[in-house]
Write an enzyme that holds these catalytic residues in place. Structure first.
Site, mmCIF file in Angstrom:
data_model
loop_
_atom_site.group_PDB
_atom_site.id
_atom_site.type_symbol
_atom_site.label_atom_id
_atom_site.label_comp_id
_atom_site.label_asym_id
_atom_site.label_seq_id
_atom_site.Cartn_x
_atom_site.Cartn_y
_atom_site.Cartn_z
ATOM 1 N N ASN A 216 0.847 -1.203 0.000
ATOM 2 C CA ASN A 216 0.000 0.000 0.000
ATOM 3 C C ASN A 216 0.879 1.248 0.000
ATOM 4 O O ASN A 216 2.110 1.155 -0.002
ATOM 5 C CB ASN A 216 -0.947 -0.025 1.209
ATOM 6 C CG ASN A 216 -0.186 -0.118 2.509
ATOM 7 O OD1 ASN A 216 0.588 0.759 2.852
ATOM 8 N ND2 ASN A 216 -0.372 -1.212 3.223
ATOM 9 N N ASP A 284 -4.044 -6.127 4.865
ATOM 10 C CA ASP A 284 -5.089 -6.946 5.498
ATOM 11 C C ASP A 284 -5.088 -8.375 4.962
ATOM 12 O O ASP A 284 -5.426 -9.304 5.668
ATOM 13 C CB ASP A 284 -6.467 -6.309 5.254
ATOM 14 C CG ASP A 284 -6.529 -4.949 5.922
ATOM 15 O OD1 ASP A 284 -6.523 -4.906 7.157
ATOM 16 O OD2 ASP A 284 -6.540 -3.924 5.193
ATOM 17 N N LYS A 294 9.278 -17.506 -9.863
ATOM 18 C CA LYS A 294 8.524 -16.442 -10.517
ATOM 19 C C LYS A 294 7.441 -17.051 -11.435
ATOM 20 O O LYS A 294 7.740 -17.966 -12.208
ATOM 21 C CB LYS A 294 9.497 -15.577 -11.341
ATOM 22 C CG LYS A 294 8.840 -14.352 -11.895
ATOM 23 C CD LYS A 294 9.805 -13.535 -12.729
ATOM 24 C CE LYS A 294 9.018 -12.525 -13.534
ATOM 25 N NZ LYS A 294 9.748 -12.015 -14.676
ATOM 26 N N PRO A 311 -2.750 -11.855 10.056
ATOM 27 C CA PRO A 311 -3.059 -11.686 11.485
ATOM 28 C C PRO A 311 -3.199 -10.201 11.800
ATOM 29 O O PRO A 311 -2.551 -9.363 11.170
ATOM 30 C CB PRO A 311 -1.820 -12.268 12.185
ATOM 31 C CG PRO A 311 -0.732 -12.212 11.157
ATOM 32 C CD PRO A 311 -1.403 -12.362 9.822
ATOM 33 N N ASP A 312 -4.063 -9.867 12.760
ATOM 34 C CA ASP A 312 -4.192 -8.473 13.195
ATOM 35 C C ASP A 312 -3.183 -8.253 14.326
ATOM 36 O O ASP A 312 -3.348 -8.767 15.438
ATOM 37 C CB ASP A 312 -5.620 -8.178 13.654
ATOM 38 C CG ASP A 312 -5.826 -6.684 13.849
ATOM 39 O OD1 ASP A 312 -5.010 -6.055 14.568
ATOM 40 O OD2 ASP A 312 -6.766 -6.132 13.256
ATOM 41 N N ILE A 313 -2.138 -7.499 14.023
ATOM 42 C CA ILE A 313 -1.029 -7.316 14.978
ATOM 43 C C ILE A 313 -1.516 -6.555 16.212
ATOM 44 O O ILE A 313 -1.270 -6.949 17.351
ATOM 45 C CB ILE A 313 0.141 -6.582 14.292
ATOM 46 C CG1 ILE A 313 0.622 -7.405 13.092
ATOM 47 C CG2 ILE A 313 1.288 -6.340 15.285
ATOM 48 C CD1 ILE A 313 1.543 -6.677 12.151
ATOM 49 N N PHE A 330 -4.227 3.048 15.109
ATOM 50 C CA PHE A 330 -4.606 4.080 14.146
ATOM 51 C C PHE A 330 -5.785 3.568 13.333
ATOM 52 O O PHE A 330 -5.945 2.362 13.170
ATOM 53 C CB PHE A 330 -3.435 4.422 13.213
ATOM 54 C CG PHE A 330 -2.539 5.491 13.773
ATOM 55 C CD1 PHE A 330 -1.732 5.225 14.862
ATOM 56 C CD2 PHE A 330 -2.522 6.769 13.216
ATOM 57 C CE1 PHE A 330 -0.917 6.208 15.399
ATOM 58 C CE2 PHE A 330 -1.719 7.755 13.740
ATOM 59 C CZ PHE A 330 -0.905 7.481 14.836
ATOM 60 N N LYS A 348 -10.710 -3.945 19.086
ATOM 61 C CA LYS A 348 -9.287 -4.304 19.161
ATOM 62 C C LYS A 348 -8.702 -4.133 20.566
ATOM 63 O O LYS A 348 -7.488 -4.207 20.741
ATOM 64 C CB LYS A 348 -8.498 -3.483 18.137
ATOM 65 C CG LYS A 348 -8.962 -3.722 16.699
ATOM 66 C CD LYS A 348 -7.884 -3.403 15.691
ATOM 67 C CE LYS A 348 -8.409 -3.586 14.283
ATOM 68 N NZ LYS A 348 -7.342 -3.524 13.284
HETATM 69 O O1 C5P Z 1 -8.821 -2.435 11.003
HETATM 70 P P1 C5P Z 1 -7.813 -1.443 10.500
HETATM 71 O O2 C5P Z 1 -6.842 -2.011 9.530
HETATM 72 O O3 C5P Z 1 -8.414 -0.155 10.050
HETATM 73 O O4 C5P Z 1 -6.998 -1.083 11.835
HETATM 74 C C1 C5P Z 1 -5.960 -0.167 11.812
HETATM 75 C C2 C5P Z 1 -5.111 -0.361 13.009
HETATM 76 O O5 C5P Z 1 -4.841 -1.728 13.231
HETATM 77 C C3 C5P Z 1 -3.760 0.308 12.830
HETATM 78 O O6 C5P Z 1 -3.310 0.691 14.103
HETATM 79 C C4 C5P Z 1 -2.928 -0.830 12.249
HETATM 80 O O7 C5P Z 1 -1.551 -0.634 12.524
HETATM 81 C C5 C5P Z 1 -3.468 -2.021 12.974
HETATM 82 N N1 C5P Z 1 -3.454 -3.276 12.198
HETATM 83 C C6 C5P Z 1 -2.606 -4.286 12.578
HETATM 84 N N2 C5P Z 1 -2.608 -5.475 11.884
HETATM 85 C C7 C5P Z 1 -3.422 -5.663 10.845
HETATM 86 C C8 C5P Z 1 -4.286 -4.635 10.436
HETATM 87 C C9 C5P Z 1 -4.276 -3.458 11.140
HETATM 88 O O8 C5P Z 1 -1.838 -4.120 13.530
HETATM 89 N N3 C5P Z 1 -3.402 -6.810 10.201
#
Ligand code: C5P
Length: 402
Positions: A216, A284, A294, A311-313, A330, A348
């Site tokens: 991104n 995401d 390749k 994974p959502d960190i 954020f 979260k």
């Molecule tokens: O759900 P969204 O992507 O809008 O959430 C944004 C927040 O979650 C940011 O703080 C981003 O750094 C964190 N995030 C994360 N891991 C992900 C997606 C988002 O830590 N896979």
């Protein structure tokens, strides 16, 4: 009133004007100043203005000292308790590190048996250049002391380390040394000292094959600015960074990663922390299949791109057994910004969500409008530079930790 005296050497830099203020601050604290001003220094401040402020002699040339026998370059530092070089230019420090002596300032620095305190001032790239850093190391080994440089906006229009410390801070350092200190810390208030702050920044890259990836537009500017602002307040910062074009900041532990999964692993490895700030624009999704080689373009059909969730960190760290006391996320949105941020706060398990509208050029740009969302409500900050916003956030963290 103390009867202390310093010998101040003013080098040639735009920061020389601050040395005039230094003389005044020292005079108020009862410290007298004899001054040598180099040829370069005289381009910025005049012997007349220096003498007017110090009420003491000002020296400029090696061979024009009125009585070489009595007031030679050796005698000059003999009558001082400490030699202070401010601004200390890259050139003056290089000369002293290598034993060059071709004017009164460099001759005095080579001849003195007194402690020398340098207050460096130069462009950030000159400061970061290995030649300058090697010279500083040589001077340090020879028991020189340093105050600054500080980080900030510079006269050359750049931002970074290289600004000469403020006169009050240099005066604090001088007083400490005159009182017997052999090392200099705690010259500035460091309210985040002893706190470990873990920050993610930049984008992640999700490999499609060894040469292609999904990513991104995140530049990492906001995350890096927050890392610098927290470190400036004394925090011990670990910055887990995706691929960005920003030089690793001075004094910050930077862990470089590519994918979201690597970023999570690096964050988990960096725990425990007092504060976690998730600034990274984590991808995401990632390609469901990874290709070792390749993908060839000579196929008849375009390869399908199946995606799987990353994974959502933020959520993982916010629910970890050793969860940091303060977790900040954020929320980059293009619509219903506050509403989505409030939803994310609960979902979260965060203490604060910083919402920003990224429908303009926030991503990659230098400015940001932050909306601070906590369980107590939303507070919208005006448009400001990412650096100023970072400084505001660092102060907010100080308040919240207290
Ligand atoms: O759900 P969204 O992507 O809008 O959430 C944004 C927040 O979650 C940011 O703080 C981003 O750094 C964190 N995030 C994360 N891991 C992900 C997606 C988002 O830590 N896979």
């Amino acid at each position: 009133m103390s009867d202390k005296r310093i010998l101040l050497i003013i080098g040639g830099g735009i920061a020389a004007f601050k040395s005039l203020l230094l003389i005044r601050v020292l005079a108020k604290r009862g410290i007298k100043t004899t001054t040598i001003v180099t040829k370069g220094g005289q381009e910025f401040v005049t012997p007349l203005s220096i003498g007017g402020l110090s009420g003491e002699p000002v020296f400029t040339e090696l061979f024009s000292l009125s009585d070489e026998a009595e007031m030679g370059h050796i005698e000059l530092s003999r009558s001082a308790d400490l030699v202070v070089v401010a601004p200390a230019t890259a050139d003056l420090m290089a000369k002293t590190a290598h034993g060059l002596a071709n004017d009164l300032a460099s001759t005095t620095l080579l001849a003195t048996d007194k402690r020398v305190l340098y207050a460096p001032a130069m462009n950030v790239r000159m400061w970061e250049h290995p030649a300058t850093q090697n010279n500083i190391e040589t001077l340090r080994v020879n028991h020189a002391l340093f105050v600054g440089p500080d980080e900030g906006d510079m006269a050359c229009g750049e931002f970074g380390f290289g600004r000469m410390s403020e006169p009050e801070i240099i005066a604090n350092a001088i007083e400490k040394i005159l009182a017997g200190a052999t090392a200099l810390d705690n010259l500035q208030e460091k309210p985040l000292q002893g706190k470990h702050i873990l920050i993610t920044a930049g984008p992640t890259r999700e490999a499609i094959d060894p040469v292609r990836y999904l990513s991104n537009r995140s530049s990492g500017k906001q995350g890096y600015a927050i890392a610098r602002a927290c470190a400036a307040l004394g925090a011990d910062v670990t910055l887990v960074s995706g691929p960005v074009a920003i030089a690793p900041p001075h004094g910050i532990d930077v862990v470089k990663v590519e994918s979201a999964r690597d970023m999570l692993a690096a964050c988990e490895a960096a725990l425990p922390a007092d504060v976690f700030i998730a600034v990274a624009a984590v991808a995401d999704w990632r390609p469901a299949d990874s290709y070792e080689n390749k993908i060839k373009t000579d196929k008849q059909s375009i390869p399908p791109l199946a995606l799987t969730e990353n994974p959502d960190i933020l959520q993982t760290i916010a629910n970890a057994k050793n969860r940091p006391a303060l977790v900040i996320g954020f929320a980059a949105e293009t619509d219903n910004v506050v509403q989505y941020a409030q939803g994310k706060l609960a979902k979260k398990n965060c203490d604060m969500i910083i919402a920003n509208d990224v429908s303009g050029d926030v991503m990659g740009g230098d400015d940001n409008t932050m909306i601070i969302v906590t369980k107590n409500g939303a507070d919208m900050w005006p448009l400001m530079s990412k650096q100023k916003a970072a400084e505001g956030l660092a102060q907010k963290i100080v308040e919240m930790l207290n």
